[in-house]
Design a protein around this motif. Structure first.
Motif, short mmCIF file in Angstrom:
data_model
loop_
_atom_site.label_atom_id
_atom_site.label_comp_id
_atom_site.label_asym_id
_atom_site.label_seq_id
_atom_site.Cartn_x
_atom_site.Cartn_y
_atom_site.Cartn_z
N TRP A 1 0.71 -1.19 0.24
CA TRP A 1 -0.23 0.15 0.24
C TRP A 1 0.89 1.46 0.04
N ARG A 2 1.88 1.13 1.03
CA ARG A 2 3.17 2.46 1.51
C ARG A 2 4.37 2.64 0.17
N LEU A 3 4.73 1.54 -0.02
CA LEU A 3 6.14 1.35 -0.60
C LEU A 3 7.10 1.11 -1.71
N ASN A 4 5.38 -0.12 -2.14
CA ASN A 4 5.79 -0.73 -4.19
C ASN A 4 4.99 0.17 -4.36
N THR A 5 4.87 0.50 -5.82
CA THR A 5 4.00 0.02 -7.09
C THR A 5 2.94 -1.08 -7.77
N GLU A 6 2.32 -1.03 -8.10
CA GLU A 6 1.07 -2.09 -8.01
C GLU A 6 0.51 -1.96 -9.41
N LEU A 7 0.11 -3.00 -9.59
CA LEU A 7 -0.80 -3.25 -11.10
C LEU A 7 -1.74 -3.94 -11.02
N GLY A 8 -3.37 -4.04 -10.89
CA GLY A 8 -3.63 -5.57 -11.46
C GLY A 8 -5.21 -4.86 -11.87
N PHE A 9 -6.12 -6.30 -12.13
CA PHE A 9 -7.27 -6.17 -13.10
C PHE A 9 -8.88 -6.38 -12.10
N LEU A 10 -9.48 -5.08 -11.88
CA LEU A 10 -10.64 -5.62 -10.72
C LEU A 10 -11.83 -5.68 -12.80
N ILE A 11 -12.51 -7.65 -12.80
CA ILE A 11 -12.97 -8.01 -13.50
C ILE A 11 -14.55 -7.70 -12.99
N ASP A 12 -15.38 -7.55 -13.52
CA ASP A 12 -16.96 -7.76 -13.51
C ASP A 12 -17.10 -9.36 -14.31
N SER A 13 -17.37 -10.34 -14.12
CA SER A 13 -17.61 -11.25 -14.58
C SER A 13 -17.98 -12.31 -13.41
N PRO A 14 -19.23 -12.31 -12.94
CA PRO A 14 -19.80 -13.47 -12.14
C PRO A 14 -19.54 -14.99 -13.17
N VAL A 15 -19.03 -14.98 -14.31
CA VAL A 15 -18.86 -16.62 -14.49
C VAL A 15 -17.33 -17.09 -13.88
N LEU A 16 -16.31 -15.93 -13.58
CA LEU A 16 -14.84 -16.01 -13.39
C LEU A 16 -15.12 -16.17 -11.87
N ALA A 17 -15.37 -15.37 -10.88
CA ALA A 17 -15.75 -15.56 -9.98
C ALA A 17 -16.28 -16.23 -8.94
N LYS A 18 -17.18 -17.24 -9.80
CA LYS A 18 -17.68 -18.19 -9.00
C LYS A 18 -17.32 -20.07 -9.60
N ARG A 19 -16.55 -19.35 -10.87
CA ARG A 19 -15.53 -20.23 -10.52
C ARG A 19 -14.84 -20.48 -9.83
N LEU A 20 -13.62 -19.51 -9.31
CA LEU A 20 -12.83 -19.72 -8.07
C LEU A 20 -13.40 -19.22 -6.42
N GLU A 21 -14.11 -19.21 -6.25
CA GLU A 21 -14.96 -19.03 -5.44
C GLU A 21 -15.42 -20.88 -5.28
N THR A 22 -15.99 -21.18 -6.07
CA THR A 22 -15.85 -22.52 -5.99
C THR A 22 -15.14 -23.78 -6.03
N ALA A 23 -13.63 -22.91 -6.37
CA ALA A 23 -12.47 -23.39 -6.28
C ALA A 23 -11.70 -23.76 -4.85
N LEU A 24 -12.34 -22.47 -5.38
CA LEU A 24 -11.73 -22.33 -2.97
C LEU A 24 -12.25 -22.72 -2.01
N ASP A 25 -13.57 -23.21 -2.11
CA ASP A 25 -14.72 -23.84 -1.54
C ASP A 25 -14.67 -25.22 -0.86
N ASP A 26 -13.79 -25.87 -2.74
CA ASP A 26 -13.74 -27.35 -3.00
C ASP A 26 -12.42 -27.68 -2.14
N GLY A 27 -11.65 -26.70 -2.36
CA GLY A 27 -9.88 -27.03 -1.99
C GLY A 27 -9.70 -26.63 -0.45
N LEU A 28 -10.17 -25.58 -0.29
CA LEU A 28 -9.57 -25.04 1.20
C LEU A 28 -9.31 -26.19 2.67
#
Length: 465
Positions: A389-416
């Motif tokens: 937050w304070r020291l390094n420069t950073e880069l990322g994407f904020l993606i509006d996609s129920p398909v991708l979000a649910k895919r990763l959410e399901t993978a997390l729920d199954d694996g954690l």
């Protein structure tokens, strides 16, 4: 890039074609493949570049692109890429700049004494953009531990391959860093190379990487529309001026990221290799729980963390977060087959087990991501810690996609539950839940290690993070 890809993007104006790359070999193969397809320009920006097989191979491909007339620009953080500096200097045709370089090139260690405040601020961005139409961004640096499934220290990580207008935004962001005064041409820093660099030997690891890049399945990842999810994507990036320490907060990436988390009404799943809360971020997470939002956080355990100080600064926050209702998960860090997020494209799946969140425990978690309400997905380079937050420069994407979000959410729920310990308070102390039993004290630690952690966490070193 191909005309077919340009046609594919022009048919969906305002949208971005996205694929999540959690499989290490595939993530490198896609990079190699789009570099080979480049016709006009390649912009490359990384925090760490190893002098190993993956590092040499990608440099070889960049040099080959330059030899056929492509404009290749390579922006490397001077702290993380010192090992590869001599390699880049020996390759013809590449324009190379080092970001925020040390003044004393050798030996380097005196810089830490006389110039620490400046050099403690680093460019943590990670991107590779081709012809302003295709880009790969995310958590991975360039090195075998990020790509080779057989590497002893393979890290669980996540990248995004994106095609369309967003690639032009990443290229424009790269230009801001390239033109910034702290981006110094390598020729001013390094002695001229005595001779051209010989290609890396064709060892088993290099053969495996090349085979993955030449696999028709990899070619299909870039060319075939059905492998992309089309979505609205917002690029979040710190300006290069952040390293001065005088950049206005409203220009930083952090407020946008925290606002996206605060949108959550049902659930927030946060994945961060380095997780070091502050009073403000604790208030955010606990405030979400008070509003009825389920908050899950996955980070490294002591066993899987590669920076002990990070764990020492994270550990004191655990009890308060658990008491507030935040669910904490820590990677188990045991030996076994290497890991992925279970999102390997269907053409690359060779066995059923590859579709799960983790095939087996990882040596290290390196991903930086979050999901809100099964709709919004962030993937990038920013950890949930004060250093990012304070020291390094950073880069990322904020993606509006129920398909991708649910895919990763399901993978997390199954694996954690299978590949991470869930923490809970038990008997006035912390306990680590594995299957149907509790582990106390902290897994894989001795009393001496725990005492050392307690001491480290109370040292006045918070400004480093």
């Amino acid at each position: 890039m191909t005309a077919a890809l340009a046609t594919l993007c022009s048919a969906r104006p305002g949208q971005t074609g996205v694929q999540l790359l959690d499989d290490g070999p595939a993530a490198l193969a896609v990079r190699l493949h789009i570099v080979r397809r480049a016709r006009r320009s390649i912009d490359v920006q990384y925090y760490i570049w190893r002098d190993d097989v993956a590092g040499r191979l990608l440099l070889d491909e960049l040099a080959a692109a330059a030899a056929r007339g492509v404009k290749v620009r390579l922006l490397m953080d001077d702290f993380g890429c010192a090992a590869a500096e001599h390699l880049a200097a020996a390759l013809p045709g590449l324009e190379v700049r080092m970001f925020n370089p040390a003044r004393l090139r050798w030996p380097r260690w005196p810089n830490a004494i006389f110039d620490f405040s400046r050099l403690n601020r680093r460019m943590h961005n990670k991107s590779l953009t081709v012809d302003e139409i295709a880009t790969v961004i995310g958590g991975r640096n360039i090195g075998d531990e990020y790509f080779d499934a057989g590497h002893a220290e393979m890290a669980a990580d996540l990248d995004v391959l994106a095609i369309g207008a967003i690639a032009g935004e990443v290229a424009a962001n790269f230009q801001l860093y390239w033109d910034f005064p702290a981006a110094v041409p390598l020729a001013r820093l390094a002695a001229p190379a005595a001779a051209a660099l010989a290609p890396a030997p064709l060892c088993g690891r290099r053969r495996a990487y090349l085979a993955a890049a030449e696999n028709p399945a990899t070619l299909a990842l870039v060319d075939e529309a059905q492998d992309f999810t089309w979505a609205s994507v917002t690029m979040l990036s710190d300006p290069p001026e952040k390293i001065s320490g005088n950049c206005a907060e409203d220009r930083l990436m952090l407020p946008q990221l925290l606002a996206a988390m605060a949108w959550a009404k049902q659930r927030l799943l946060l994945v961060s290799a380095y997780f070091v809360p502050t009073p403000a971020s604790q208030a955010l997470l606990c405030g979400l729980v008070e509003r009825g939002v389920q908050v899950d956080v996955l980070t490294n355990s002591l066993l899987s963390n590669n920076v002990v100080l990070v764990h020492a600064f994270y550990a004191p926050w655990r009890a308060a977060l658990l008491a507030a209702g935040v669910r904490l998960w820590e990677m188990r860090g045991t030996s076994g087959d290497r890991v992925s997020f279970g999102l390997i494209p269907r053409r690359l799946r060779r066995r059923r087990a590859a579709a799960s969140f983790f095939r087996a425990s990882a040596s290290e978690l390196h991903a930086k991501s979050f999901i809100t309400d099964g709709r919004w997905l962030f993937v990038g380079s920013m950890n949930f810690d004060p250093r990012s937050w304070r020291l390094n420069t950073e880069l990322g994407f904020l993606i509006d996609s129920p398909v991708l979000a649910k895919r990763l959410e399901t993978a997390l729920d199954d694996g954690l539950p299978r590949f991470a310990w869930r923490l809970e308070a038990h008997g006035g102390a912390l306990a680590w839940c594995e299957d149907d039993h509790l582990i106390q004290p902290e897994p894989g630690t001795t009393s001496l290690q725990r005492a050392a952690l307690w001491l480290l966490g109370r040292l006045p070193l918070g400004h480093l993070f």
